[in-house]
Motif scaffolding. Sequence first.
Motif, short mmCIF file in Angstrom:
data_model
loop_
_atom_site.label_atom_id
_atom_site.label_comp_id
_atom_site.label_asym_id
_atom_site.label_seq_id
_atom_site.Cartn_x
_atom_site.Cartn_y
_atom_site.Cartn_z
N VAL A 272 16.53 22.12 66.53
CA VAL A 272 17.37 23.96 65.88
C VAL A 272 18.76 24.13 66.86
O VAL A 272 18.61 23.62 67.74
CB VAL A 272 16.52 24.70 65.70
CG1 VAL A 272 17.52 25.87 65.71
CG2 VAL A 272 15.27 24.67 65.74
N ASP A 273 19.87 24.01 65.73
CA ASP A 273 21.24 24.00 66.62
C ASP A 273 21.38 25.40 65.80
O ASP A 273 21.45 25.94 65.06
CB ASP A 273 22.12 23.32 65.22
CG ASP A 273 23.10 22.81 65.59
OD1 ASP A 273 23.48 24.50 66.80
OD2 ASP A 273 24.00 22.29 64.64
N GLY A 277 23.67 27.89 60.05
CA GLY A 277 22.63 28.75 59.45
C GLY A 277 21.59 27.70 59.08
O GLY A 277 20.58 28.50 59.20
N LYS A 278 22.10 26.60 58.49
CA LYS A 278 20.94 26.38 57.83
C LYS A 278 19.72 25.53 58.54
O LYS A 278 18.28 25.90 58.36
CB LYS A 278 21.01 24.77 56.82
CG LYS A 278 20.08 24.63 56.17
CD LYS A 278 20.15 23.07 55.42
CE LYS A 278 19.17 22.20 54.73
NZ LYS A 278 19.40 21.46 53.74
N SER A 279 19.88 25.45 60.01
CA SER A 279 19.21 25.48 61.18
C SER A 279 18.93 26.28 61.59
O SER A 279 17.05 26.14 61.57
CB SER A 279 19.61 24.49 61.92
OG SER A 279 18.53 23.82 62.86
N GLY A 283 14.27 27.12 61.18
CA GLY A 283 13.20 27.10 62.38
C GLY A 283 12.38 28.31 62.44
O GLY A 283 11.64 28.67 63.03
N MET A 284 13.54 29.61 62.27
CA MET A 284 13.13 30.39 61.17
C MET A 284 11.55 30.53 60.84
O MET A 284 10.15 31.10 60.82
CB MET A 284 13.89 31.68 61.08
CG MET A 284 15.05 32.00 61.87
SD MET A 284 14.30 32.88 63.02
CE MET A 284 13.89 34.97 62.84
N LYS A 285 11.79 30.13 59.57
CA LYS A 285 10.76 29.54 58.59
C LYS A 285 9.59 28.85 59.40
O LYS A 285 8.42 29.47 59.64
CB LYS A 285 11.05 29.36 57.82
CG LYS A 285 11.57 30.05 56.79
CD LYS A 285 12.54 29.71 55.19
CE LYS A 285 12.76 28.10 55.11
NZ LYS A 285 12.96 27.83 54.03
N MET A 317 16.06 34.35 65.95
CA MET A 317 16.10 32.80 66.73
C MET A 317 16.51 33.12 68.05
O MET A 317 17.01 33.95 68.93
CB MET A 317 16.19 31.36 66.36
CG MET A 317 15.64 30.97 67.07
SD MET A 317 13.72 30.02 66.34
CE MET A 317 14.51 29.82 65.02
N GLY A 318 15.52 32.68 69.40
CA GLY A 318 15.69 33.04 70.53
C GLY A 318 16.39 31.51 71.33
O GLY A 318 15.52 30.41 70.84
#
Length: 477
Positions: A272-273, A277-279, A283-285, A317-318
């Motif tokens: 996760v970057d 934004g896309k990353s 990552g959230m999903k 996201m953390g």
Amino acid sequence: MNSIKQILYKQDIPVTSEYDVVVCGGGPSGCAAALSAKREGLKTLLIESMGQLGGMAVTGLVSHWLGGRTQEGAWVVGGLFKSLAEESASRGYAVLPQLKEGEKYHPYGWFNWFIHGIPLDPFAVDLFLDEKMEMAGVDVLLQTQFVDVITEKNTISHLIVYNRGGLQAIKTKAVIDATGNAEVAFKSGCQTIKGRKEDGKMTPASLIFHVYNVDEKALTEYIEKEKDPKLRKLITELRDKGIWNFPYDIFIATKLVEDGEFYINTNRLTGVDGTDGKSLSEGMKRGRKENQKLMEIFRKYIPGFENARVKTIAPQMGVRETRRIVGDFMLTIDDLAQDKTFDDCIGFSMYGWDLPDPEKPSVQPFANDEITGYKYKIKKGLSTPLPYRIMLPKPVENLICPGRAVSVEGQVLGPVRVMAPCMAMGEAAGMAAKQVVRKDTSFHQIDIQKLREELKAAGAIIEKEQLPPIYPRVDQT
């Protein structure tokens, strides 16, 4: 037919306001910076992209203010952090855990030395921070995104922000970049680095969730019986049976303010970057899917979780690591290994080498993880000093960057990125802004000893002599 790769977009942007200092980011460092700057008499604006203040402690649900106390509960970070934590606890919004004689395991962190964290209720602390800003007279814009800067000769003159009112320009004399991602520094043309030196890869991210209705007694008894708070043995067994198919191998769950409520920091999302934004979206999903599977496993196999339920999953996201500035000074691994003292120290952290390997989420590169994860291969002082210079990006003169984006070498980010030291840095940044604004000078040229005197007068801990006795950790075996 050639596709268009780039377009030129122009718009007249209204200048809506003017401030002495604008703080970008309403997490721990940003909140402390805004309160500190306003305390110094500066007209202060705090902007935050989410709908509440508190950052990862609130929106990210990492609801432990970590790194501000010793394992015995004595304060290592004073000043605003200490006062906010104590007031939160007095109002029932947080807990100041204390060790009990002879206690080996406790649900606020399990290991008997992990008592430095302060569990909090994010659904009360967000209101608490609103109240603190209102009482102090800090102007706050929530759900407002930092977009860009206007600079003149290495000085930021305006910040461009966006919210439902559209694009706006805000005139300012000083800027505090508390975004955690060095967003303002990056947009200003300051030198930054991202991830580890050899390949740019970053430590895993996490999507935190909170649960309720946990049987604390059953969970504690199981952990005491197994002498394994991270449940490594159980997870190995579940992996061998094909039940645990995640790339991480440890269970992390600590108690919150209310009985039976825990925050779960188990998942580790590689790749996760946090600047993309896309990353982040992917990552959230992915994090939500993994958390659902984790909860199913917890309820079936972990004593005390049989009737547990998910209370909430973080809407943010953390992210542990993204950009770091290349500042006037870079704090190195060798500095910590030698336990160096700095004459521009503005605070301390009480935290270890906590920056997992980008591809091996349960491995701390500087630790022997076979038992507890905290038997250091590379030793450092138990407290970590925070030199003022690590917050200074180059070449912009009226910009300072407290928090996760400071100028440190790789693994040094581990002990300095957590919330209590971030508040210490934020308080120092807000106080330093007074000299920048009143004396029309640079953050690089302030009178650092005057700043340190003022911090000490405000209750900050800035000298080793002020630190309480800090004893070696007693690891569980």
